[in-house]
Design an enzyme around this catalytic site. Structure first.
Site, short mmCIF file in Angstrom:
data_model
loop_
_atom_site.label_atom_id
_atom_site.label_comp_id
_atom_site.label_asym_id
_atom_site.label_seq_id
_atom_site.Cartn_x
_atom_site.Cartn_y
_atom_site.Cartn_z
N SER A 171 0.81 -1.22 0.00
CA SER A 171 0.00 0.00 0.00
C SER A 171 0.85 1.27 0.00
O SER A 171 1.78 1.42 0.80
CB SER A 171 -0.93 0.02 1.22
OG SER A 171 -1.68 1.22 1.24
N THR B 7 -8.97 -2.10 1.89
CA THR B 7 -8.53 -2.61 0.60
C THR B 7 -8.72 -4.12 0.56
O THR B 7 -9.34 -4.70 1.46
CB THR B 7 -7.07 -2.19 0.31
OG1 THR B 7 -6.74 -2.53 -1.04
CG2 THR B 7 -6.08 -2.82 1.26
N LYS C 180 -13.45 -5.21 1.29
CA LYS C 180 -14.39 -4.16 0.91
C LYS C 180 -15.85 -4.61 1.00
O LYS C 180 -16.74 -3.77 1.19
CB LYS C 180 -14.08 -3.66 -0.50
CG LYS C 180 -12.74 -2.93 -0.59
CD LYS C 180 -12.52 -2.31 -1.94
CE LYS C 180 -11.20 -1.56 -1.99
NZ LYS C 180 -11.00 -0.81 -3.25
N ASN D 236 -14.90 1.33 1.10
CA ASN D 236 -13.45 1.52 1.14
C ASN D 236 -13.01 2.59 2.14
O ASN D 236 -11.82 2.78 2.34
CB ASN D 236 -12.92 1.88 -0.26
CG ASN D 236 -13.15 3.35 -0.60
OD1 ASN D 236 -14.23 3.89 -0.38
ND2 ASN D 236 -12.12 4.00 -1.12
N ASN E 230 -14.25 -9.97 -10.09
CA ASN E 230 -15.59 -9.76 -9.53
C ASN E 230 -15.56 -9.56 -8.01
O ASN E 230 -16.44 -10.02 -7.29
CB ASN E 230 -16.51 -10.94 -9.89
CG ASN E 230 -15.88 -12.30 -9.62
OD1 ASN E 230 -15.35 -12.93 -10.54
ND2 ASN E 230 -15.91 -12.75 -8.39
N GLY E 231 -14.55 -8.82 -7.55
CA GLY E 231 -14.44 -8.50 -6.14
C GLY E 231 -14.94 -7.11 -5.82
O GLY E 231 -15.71 -6.51 -6.58
N GLY E 232 -14.49 -6.57 -4.68
CA GLY E 232 -14.94 -5.26 -4.25
C GLY E 232 -14.56 -4.15 -5.21
O GLY E 232 -15.35 -3.22 -5.44
#
Length: 291
Positions: A21, A68, A72, A93, A133-135
């Site tokens: 990050s 993150t 999410k 988020n 197909n996630g957050g």
């Protein structure tokens, strides 16, 4: 950076992994520029400890945090309130502490749209491809819908997860024309796309030699197609490097990171934030030209 004392207020970002990050770089640059008594730190949270972590954050007085991969969506049941945009997207988020508990919203949609605002594409006639197909994909789908894309095609590797993703939009009240596919179908559709967005972590540091789709399929991308990778380290990813070599317009995740971060910081501080300082701090950190 002002001195850290017992009065310094805490902000942070949670994820797993979290080592990659860059949020602390830009947030602490902005905080230092403003001269406010805050510090923003990365917080590694194991999946089985998410609920426990939020309880601990209350104990130490954490004022707010970003969320993150992979939390999410899974964080939503642990929050006392979420904003309308977060409900529509189904992902959070940005979280802050209130008298009633933790509240959350989604600033990823605005962040995603920021680099596309000057595009000359006729979105109402455009086909969009979303990898994953996630957050992150949820914010992208909401953004593409706001742009007015005529078709949005979601590609994933797990059919059960894809079907759940598709079904989850049924009550969103967004005007969606959404379809789901396995990656085996990508070669038949990719040449029709006006925009292709990678929302997966494939290609993220330290796996810099990975690419979400094969070179054979990449060769089918039309010149002038917008190829957008939400990953911001490395910069560029292998995916973007190959796409640009094919004549595509490559957009990395750096500006989305800056804009969603600026919106979050404004919520926590209740104060205007220096977006240019945040952007240049990231670019300097990555060894990129400072604007």
């Amino acid at each position: 950076m002002p001195a850290i004392t017992g009065k310094t207020k805490l902000l942070g970002v949670i994820g797993h992994p979290i080592e990659h990050s860059l949020s602390p770089v830009m947030h602490n640059a902005a905080i230092g520029n403003l001269g406010m008594d805050y510090i923003y730190i990365p917080l590694a949270v194991e999946p089985e400890n998410l609920k426990l972590a939020l309880e601990g954050f209350v104990s130490i007085g954490l004022k707010g945090f970003n969320v993150t991969i992979p939390y999410k969506e899974s964080i939503i049941p642990l929050l006392s309130e979420i904003s309308p945009i977060a409900k529509a997207v189904g992902a959070v988020n940005t979280v802050w502490r209130t008298e009633n508990g933790w509240s959350g919203t989604n600033t990823d949609v605005a962040g995603f749209l920021s680099p596309l605002q000057y595009s000359r594409i006729n979105w109402s006639q455009s086909l969009a491809i979303v990898l994953g197909n996630g957050g992150g994909a949820r914010a992208v789908v909401a953004g593409l819908t706001q742009l007015g894309c005529s078709e949005i095609h979601i590609f994933g590797r797990n059919q059960e997860h894809l079907q759940a993703f598709h079904k989850s939009w049924e009550n969103s009240r967004l005007p969606l024309n959404l379809s789901i596919h396995s990656y085996a179908e990508l070669p038949q559709i990719i040449s029709k796309a006006a925009i292709i967005v990678n929302t997966t972590p494939i290609g993220m540091y330290p796996y810099v030699d990975d690419c979400p789709i094969s070179m054979e399929v990449m060769e089918k991308i039309r010149e002038g197609t917008i190829v957008y990778d939400l990953i911001y380290t490395p910069n560029p990813t292998k995916f973007l490097h190959i796409a640009r070599s094919r004549g595509a317009i490559g957009i990395d995740g750096l500006e989305m990171l800056v804009q969603q971060g600026a919106a979050a910081l404004k919520i926590w501080l209740q104060h205007p934030v220096p977006v240019d300082v945040m952007r240049n701090a990231l670019r300097y950190h990555l060894g990129l030209p400072v604007w």
